[in-house]
Design a protein around this motif. Structure first.
Motif, mmCIF file in Angstrom:
data_model
loop_
_atom_site.group_PDB
_atom_site.id
_atom_site.type_symbol
_atom_site.label_atom_id
_atom_site.label_comp_id
_atom_site.label_asym_id
_atom_site.label_seq_id
_atom_site.Cartn_x
_atom_site.Cartn_y
_atom_site.Cartn_z
ATOM 1 N N UNK A 44 0.861 -1.174 0.000
ATOM 2 C CA UNK A 44 0.000 0.000 0.000
ATOM 3 C C UNK A 44 0.899 1.225 0.000
ATOM 4 N N UNK A 63 4.744 0.571 1.067
ATOM 5 C CA UNK A 63 4.860 -0.228 2.289
ATOM 6 C C UNK A 63 4.219 -1.595 2.065
ATOM 7 N N UNK A 64 4.844 -2.631 2.593
ATOM 8 C CA UNK A 64 4.276 -3.974 2.464
ATOM 9 C C UNK A 64 2.955 -4.081 3.221
ATOM 10 N N UNK A 65 1.930 -4.583 2.545
ATOM 11 C CA UNK A 65 0.632 -4.801 3.201
ATOM 12 C C UNK A 65 0.614 -6.136 3.941
ATOM 13 N N UNK A 66 1.732 -6.867 3.864
ATOM 14 C CA UNK A 66 1.827 -8.155 4.569
ATOM 15 C C UNK A 66 2.554 -7.998 5.899
ATOM 16 N N UNK A 67 3.599 -7.108 5.926
ATOM 17 C CA UNK A 67 4.439 -6.986 7.128
ATOM 18 C C UNK A 67 4.513 -5.557 7.677
ATOM 19 N N UNK A 68 4.011 -4.566 6.928
ATOM 20 C CA UNK A 68 4.112 -3.183 7.379
ATOM 21 C C UNK A 68 5.485 -2.566 7.179
ATOM 22 N N UNK A 69 6.422 -3.311 6.613
ATOM 23 C CA UNK A 69 7.779 -2.784 6.415
ATOM 24 C C UNK A 69 7.815 -1.854 5.203
ATOM 25 N N UNK A 70 8.406 -0.661 5.348
ATOM 26 C CA UNK A 70 8.584 0.211 4.176
ATOM 27 C C UNK A 70 9.457 -0.496 3.148
#
Lengths: 313, 313
Positions: free
Chosen positions: B66, B92-99
């Motif tokens: 996202x 940002x990853x929508x799986x882990x929240x990591x940028x």
């Protein structure tokens, strides 16, 4: 020119606790005096991944920069060996709107400003002679709160109360490594300390108000959402002095709000925490004092801006 | 690992108009079908610098990433030789929240997705035989709308209407450099084109509804705030088909909302623009059709994600 990105290691090398404390003190005062602006945050949920994303912006009037902070929490990450939280702070010129730098700090600045605010307020509101500290909670904030307060005043034994004995012992060892005498304690013993800091994600009070002694000071750090609640309403009823870092926010989703809704405190019973940092606090030795800190976005702006200045020196 | 930052030049090298059009088409359809999520944006004002900052987030259900997009407009900048607008997109990853990466695109992706959405909808809603295009406005979006539509169908002469003759002439020259026959035109002549695209910051209608000919299609791009208004309510009254890129948003601060409040269109008179991209649009040759595009945050998410994939290939 490519936008500079500073990672957590670079930030840790550049920043001192003195810089953080001075910056957070000035920002809390600015916030108390109405010289900050903090729009409502933006929020996105990822139910299928047990995750959320919060975006907060903040500025201090007249400052050269403002910040937009992106923080995510994906709570299934640890089971996969990944950190649950990620953070990223964008520092932007308040004069031209141009992005100046990115602080890929993984939440470090938020942790530091939270720890600094807790330590500053606890130190300001506790009796000058108060020595014993109890921390409720065994996480990163519990550790930082004890360490940063120890930087501001000499501490007697630190009592650590946690639901998981192993974690309480681990935190005591971590504090001992920094020269603090610390030991695990039951809730009843911890509640009788001179200074109490709660840093838990509790959804119901962790502290028995009746056990808190006259002359004690209590700072609540962990209640940052409506469903959380660390400090019992009865504690606010007993308190002679109540400080909030942001009146509206604490009323909406802090421990203070729980107390007001329970009829244990008047809606205007609080004073802005920042005002208590300007001059010695007038508090009788037998009074109980309470601080409810929910986190102020303008602190992010002030700290990120100060850190960027230091990184560039 | 340091967060990768891609600048505008790298993005321009990597991206094709085909990639943008395909991505925007799919995202508009997803949005029309309720497969996107776009929280209310965050907003910060800088009155002393005539500036503002908008932060928008968006996601498409099931997508791996996202985005959080930061856009600033500081309107005193050009007088100091600086661009008024800056943009930055965080993927940002929508799986882990990591940028995952930062696109320091200076607003390029927003300009492209706006141009692609306008071109796709105009092409879908205009009569197959429609050939003459009029653009109201002489800025970057006016230029892009003409160029991107020319990539989708052959265009007859392009009529450029602007308040400033020099700017209209300059835009005609820029379009001619891309092989388009273009000339400045008065509002009355431009209003009689087969296809009309308005891309202005106008606060009152730029088009006389009575002059628009049966069979014409009109797309409004510029009305993205409540105080703006490009298309007259009477045009919506004459229209047989009204498309909006986001019903609630167009009702709140688009030209469609002005028409509804003026009593010239029913609140449910519109159809989701994305649905018109799925199959040939059924429109009589003598009907007037109108599209009101206010900009959809989910397009940013889709495009940034697609661009990042291409940059990494």
């Amino acid at each position: 020119m490519t936008l500079p990105v500073f990672d957590a290691a670079a930030i840790e090398r550049a920043v001192t606790s003195r810089l953080v404390l001075d910056t957070v003190r000035a920002a809390l005062i600015a916030h108390a005096e109405g010289r900050t602006s903090v729009p409502p945050p933006l929020h996105l949920d990822f139910p299928e991944a047990d995750g959320d994303c919060h975006v907060k912006a903040g500025r201090i009037a007249g400052a050269a920069d403002f910040t937009v902070k992106i923080a995510t929490g994906f709570y299934g990450n640890p089971a996969r060996g990944l950190p649950a939280n990620h953070g990223l702070v964008c520092v932007i010129s308040a004069r031209t709107g141009a992005p100046r730098a990115l602080l890929d700090d993984r939440g470090l600045l938020t942790a530091w400003r939270t720890a600094a605010a807790g330590a500053l307020i606890t130190h300001a509101m506790a009796r000058p002679a108060a020595g014993t500290l109890a921390v409720f909670g065994t996480g990163e904030q519990a550790r930082l709160q004890a360490l940063w307060l120890a930087g501001l005043r000499p501490l007697g034994p630190v009592l650590v109360h946690g639901r998981t004995p192993d974690k309480a012992r681990a935190l005591c060892e971590a504090l001992a490594a920094h020269g603090l005498a610390a030991r695990p304690a039951a809730a009843a013993e911890a509640a009788r300390a001179d200074m109490i800091i709660t840093a838990t994600p509790a959804a119901s009070p962790v502290l028995d108000a009746a056990m808190v002694r006259p002359g004690a000071h209590v700072t609540g750090i962990g209640t940052d959402m409506p469903h959380k609640n660390e400090l019992p309403p009865a504690l606010f009823h007993r308190a002679r002095l109540i400080a909030t870092d942001d009146h509206a926010q604490c009323l909406d989703h802090g421990d203070f709000g729980h107390a007001v809704r329970a009829g244990s405190a008047a809606e205007d019973a609080d004073i802005a925490a920042g005002l208590l940092l300007k001059a010695p606090v007038d508090r009788p030795d037998t009074a109980i004092t309470v601080a409810d800190l929910t986190g102020v976005g303008a602190l992010d702006a002030a700290l990120a801006s100060a850190v960027l200045r230091r990184l560039r020196e």
